[in-house]
Design a protein around this motif. Structure first.
Motif, short mmCIF file in Angstrom:
data_model
loop_
_atom_site.label_atom_id
_atom_site.label_comp_id
_atom_site.label_asym_id
_atom_site.label_seq_id
_atom_site.Cartn_x
_atom_site.Cartn_y
_atom_site.Cartn_z
N THR A 266 -24.69 45.42 -24.38
CA THR A 266 -24.41 45.64 -25.90
C THR A 266 -25.23 46.70 -26.83
OG1 THR A 266 -25.79 43.61 -26.10
CG2 THR A 266 -23.52 43.38 -25.44
N LYS A 267 -26.57 46.64 -26.66
CA LYS A 267 -27.17 47.57 -27.43
C LYS A 267 -26.82 49.26 -27.11
CE LYS A 267 -31.22 44.82 -27.98
NZ LYS A 267 -32.74 44.96 -27.82
N TRP A 273 -18.43 44.83 -30.09
CA TRP A 273 -17.49 43.58 -30.14
C TRP A 273 -16.08 43.70 -29.50
CZ3 TRP A 273 -18.97 47.27 -33.79
CH2 TRP A 273 -18.17 48.29 -34.01
N TYR A 298 -25.63 39.07 -29.63
CA TYR A 298 -25.39 40.00 -28.78
C TYR A 298 -24.49 41.21 -29.36
CZ TYR A 298 -27.85 37.71 -25.19
OH TYR A 298 -28.80 36.70 -24.61
N ASN A 299 -24.89 41.40 -30.81
CA ASN A 299 -24.07 42.57 -31.57
C ASN A 299 -22.65 42.18 -31.58
OD1 ASN A 299 -26.57 43.89 -31.78
ND2 ASN A 299 -26.33 44.92 -30.00
#
Length: 556
Positions: A266-267, A273, A298-299
């Motif tokens: 996710t980073k 999303w 987690y973003n």
């Protein structure tokens, strides 16, 4: 009466001198008489005397007197005999050396054995045996000279042969001694390697105290606040089944490892999303996983956490692995082996771990049934780290193939022959032993092509045939190679770099250019045995700011 013509004063005084001479003559006469009578008497007593003690006494006197008459040839004879014995022994020694060096068929062995026999035969000749049989009789000088001549000839021959062979024997003995030493050291090295491999395996499969602590604290939180983490009775979010999003499958019982995979993905995602992670664990770790993935957003990524038991179709009547786990033979293979048996074969040792029959490891073969509404999904192992955005995989043309994977073969290594038993007629008839193997850990699956090719049925067919482990070693890669044979599309190697758990020589340029790095091997990044140069790639995605992580002393 005194002669009147000679004066008394001029008569010589010979009386003392004459007396001394007389005494000496008497002693000499007595000794001569004694010797004569002793010789006669001893001869007589030797034949006729009935008193054994007297006879023995006279015999001793005779021997002591004969000893005074030394034979001048005796020392010479003793010297010749000693030289012959010494060289005979020397020839025997070198013959023994030759046999020790395993040269029984060589000419030298026969020569040395013959030389030794020659010395023995020479000493046993009748004409020479008499020289040593009677110490009392004087030696025959002519026989002695002939013996000396023959002994010297044999000594000369023996010395010449020994001189010619000595250097060779010395070198051969040194070589043999060195070989023995090398063999002994190799035996010790092999034993140490087996013990090291077994110890490494134990270390790799053990659960660190900090990881166990974290799971327990997360579970404690789940029990204390069930309303915050339970999904029972709640509707399934639509994103979980939306085929237009990017879906990932992650099957693990390691809460920290799973969080690192999701965190790193996710980073590094451009639009996190739009990414959906399907995390599946066992019932024991479900609570801890639910809490872990609720502690942060987690973003904006979507995370589904389920237990394998939630998929009701995964039972022993349908899944061959679960059926085989009920087999008494398989249970004996895993649970009734002694330590010495487990360490006999270091190459097979890791496959004796029951985790290779764990349903979590074999869930990858049921992806179309687990996610029936999806068209494509990316499978990730829990020992990987994502370093780049992975959405480019969804844009690859799969050419109708089922599995997109990075090939691992180079030269003759990592070919199908290394993973399957090609002496079995079924394997030999179906597959090419030189076919290139590929890596599990990051695999892009076209689920529509999977369903069309009926890959799960193919997997079941071969897994049932391998119940007795005659087709391949245990694990998920061999059945994967079989199931997706001729239906795998090779991906560029920069998508997936392997070996960070066992290969310290991977270049940092290769690692930095990789979309995914894989810590496959025993040196997992969450263990103390991890390689120091690679461990920061994993630790930078651990959520050390979380209270639960800090409470369990996770070190960097």
């Amino acid at each position: 009466m005194v002669n009147p013509r000679i004066p008394r004063s001029r008569i010589p005084t010979f009386t003392p001198f004459t007396s001394a001479i007389s005494i000496a003559l008497c002693i000499f006469f007595v000794l001569s008489l004694l010797f004569t009578s002793h010789s006669d008497s001893s001869h007589q007593y030797h034949h006729t005397g009935s008193d054994g003690g007297v006879a023995h006494g006279f015999e001793s006197i005779r021997r002591s007197i004969l000893a005074l008459k030394t034979d001048p040839l005796k020392p010479r004879l003793d010297q010749i005999r000693k030289q012959a014995d010494d060289h005979r022994s020397l020839a025997l020694v070198y013959s023994s050396y030759a046999r020790k060096l395993k040269l029984e068929s060589s000419k030298l062995v026969r020569i040395f054995a013959e030389l030794s026999r020659n010395f023995s035969d020479l000493m046993n000749k009748p004409q020479y045996r008499t020289l040593f049989s009677n110490d009392a009789s004087p030696a025959d000088e002519s026989a002695l000279r002939q013996l000396e001549k023959e002994v010297k000839e044999r000594i000369k021959t023996t010395r010449q042969v020994i001189g010619d062979a000595k250097e060779s024997f010395d070198n051969q003995l040194k070589i043999q001694k060195l070989k023995d030493t090398i063999f002994a050291v190799n035996e010790q090295l092999t034993k140490a390697k087996k013990q090291g491999a077994f110890s490494s395996l134990i270390a790799a499969k053990s659960i660190p105290k900090s990881l166990h602590c974290l799971s327990m604290r997360l579970m404690e939180e789940r029990i204390a606040h069930p309303e915050k983490y339970s999904t029972e009775g709640k509707p399934t979010p639509p994103e979980v089944e939306d085929p237009n999003l990017y879906h990932y499958a992650l099957f693990s019982d390691n809460v920290v490892a799973a969080s690192v995979v999701v965190n790193s993905a996710t980073k590094n995602a451009k639009e996190p999303w739009k990414h959906v992670f399907h995390v599946v664990t066992d019932k024991m770790n479900l609570g801890a996983m639910q809490v872990m993935f609720k502690l942060k957003d987690y973003n904006g990524a979507h995370i589904e956490v389920k237990a394998v038991e939630d998929y009701k179709f995964l039972n022993s009547s349908y899944v061959p692995v679960l059926k085989q786990l009920e087999s008494a033979n398989l249970q004996r293979f895993y649970f009734e082996n002694k330590l010495e048996n487990a360490t006999k074969d270091t190459t097979n040792m890791k496959f004796r771990n029951p985790k290779y029959l764990s349903i979590l490891n074999h869930l990858r073969f049921y992806l179309p049934e687990m996610y029936p509404k999806l068209h494509k999904i990316l499978f990730l192992d829990d020992d990987i780290v994502v370093q780049k955005d992975l959405t480019g995989l969804w844009k690859i043309d799969m050419d109708g193939k089922v599995n997109g994977a990075v090939e691992t073969c180079f030269g003759s290594f990592h070919r199908y022959a290394q993973y399957m038993n090609f002496s079995h007629p079924l394997i030999k008839a179906k597959f090419n032993p030189k076919a290139c193997a590929w890596a599990y850990g990051m695999n892009f699956f076209d689920l529509d092509a999977w369903r069309r090719e009926k890959c799960t049925e193919e997997y079941h067919y071969w897994q049932n045939l391998n119940e007795n482990r005659t087709l391949w070693k245990l694990g998920t890669l061999p059945p994967g190679l079989i199931t997706y044979y001729a239906t795998t599309k090779p991906l560029d190697k920069s998508w997936h770099v392997l070996g960070l758990g066992y290969n310290p020589s991977i270049s940092m340029d290769e690692i930095n250019n990789a979309a995914v790095v894989h810590f496959n091997g025993n040196m997992k990044p969450w263990l103390d045995i991890a390689m120091a140069q690679f461990k920061p790639l994993w630790t930078k995605y651990v959520d050390y700011e979380l209270d639960f992580v800090q409470a369990c002393n996770f070190g960097i």
